[in-house]
Design an enzyme around this catalytic site. Structure first.
Site, PDB file in Angstrom:
ATOM      1  N   CYS A 127       0.869  -1.161   0.000  1.00 36.80           N
ATOM      2  CA  CYS A 127       0.000   0.000   0.000  1.00 36.80           C
ATOM      3  C   CYS A 127       0.913   1.221   0.000  1.00 36.80           C
ATOM      4  O   CYS A 127       2.040   1.145   0.495  1.00 36.80           O
ATOM      5  CB  CYS A 127      -0.894  -0.020   1.232  1.00 36.80           C
ATOM      6  SG  CYS A 127      -2.297   1.074   1.083  1.00 36.80           S
ATOM      7  N   CYS A 172      -4.147  -1.074  -2.091  1.00 33.85           N
ATOM      8  CA  CYS A 172      -4.640   0.270  -2.377  1.00 33.85           C
ATOM      9  C   CYS A 172      -4.430   0.548  -3.860  1.00 33.85           C
ATOM     10  O   CYS A 172      -3.507   0.028  -4.481  1.00 33.85           O
ATOM     11  CB  CYS A 172      -3.979   1.324  -1.497  1.00 33.85           C
ATOM     12  SG  CYS A 172      -2.305   1.788  -1.920  1.00 33.85           S
ATOM     13  N   CYS A 188       6.450  -0.896  -9.675  1.00 33.71           N
ATOM     14  CA  CYS A 188       7.008  -1.626  -8.528  1.00 33.71           C
ATOM     15  C   CYS A 188       8.432  -2.063  -8.829  1.00 33.71           C
ATOM     16  O   CYS A 188       8.837  -2.148  -9.987  1.00 33.71           O
ATOM     17  CB  CYS A 188       6.174  -2.872  -8.239  1.00 33.71           C
ATOM     18  SG  CYS A 188       4.506  -2.518  -7.698  1.00 33.71           S
TER      19      CYS A 188
END
Length: 175
Positions: free
Chosen positions: A12, A88, A96
């Site tokens: 998140c 989220c 990422c």
């Protein structure tokens, strides 16, 4: 049945509420078959006290948590993840790190209870709802026959879990 312990990372953006809730819930509900971690792309640096209050109310562990960067889990010394779930929508839309071992990923978005403004009861209700939605997803995940299901089917199941009640959609993506 396998003796493998699966590593799961919940992501998140702030790593202060939803990912902390999921980490605690899975670590207890997984009964040693799973080792859960949490991190964020822009960690707030502290765990939201309402998240800890909700975990305590539900009988889950409330100690040992910290708000940390996902970079902690991207290095060669980090545990290799089997599963990574974004909880989220902001984190789901971000670039990422490259995760070692190519873990299975899915988006399990839940509304941010930390964004709720209002009375103490309204805020705690938002945390209770987020915890309930995450627990439902984790329960569905735990019921999957991980050792005997093929990768394609497992990916399909993980995506379906993310569409359970209370799901959100990542920014910029259609449902």
């Amino acid at each position: 049945m396998t003796d493998k312990t699966y590593n799961v990372l919940f992501l998140c953006t702030g790593n202060s509420a939803r990912s902390i809730l999921a980490e605690s819930i899975l670590n207890q509900e997984g009964k040693g078959r799973f080792r859960a971690f949490s991190a964020g792309s822009y960690p707030k640096g502290e765990v939201n006290p309402h998240a800890l209050k909700e975990l305590a109310a539900l009988g889950y562990p409330t100690t040992g948590f910290s708000s940390k960067s996902w970079d902690v889990f991207a290095g060669p010394e980090a545990p290799q993840m089997d599963f990574i779930f974004t909880v989220c929508d902001s984190a789901a839309g971000e670039a990422c790190p490259v995760w070692l071992g190519h873990p299975m990923t899915a988006h399990w978005g839940v509304e941010d209870p930390a964004a709720v403004e209002g009375t103490e009861i309204e805020v705690q209700r938002a945390f209770a709802q987020a915890a309930r939605f995450l627990k439902n997803r984790i329960s569905a995940f735990l019921s999957l026959p991980l050792s005997s299901i093929d990768k394609l089917a497992l990916e399909q199941h993980l995506r379906q879990i993310g569409k359970m009640a209370g799901s959100t959609t990542p920014h910029g993506k259609a449902s």
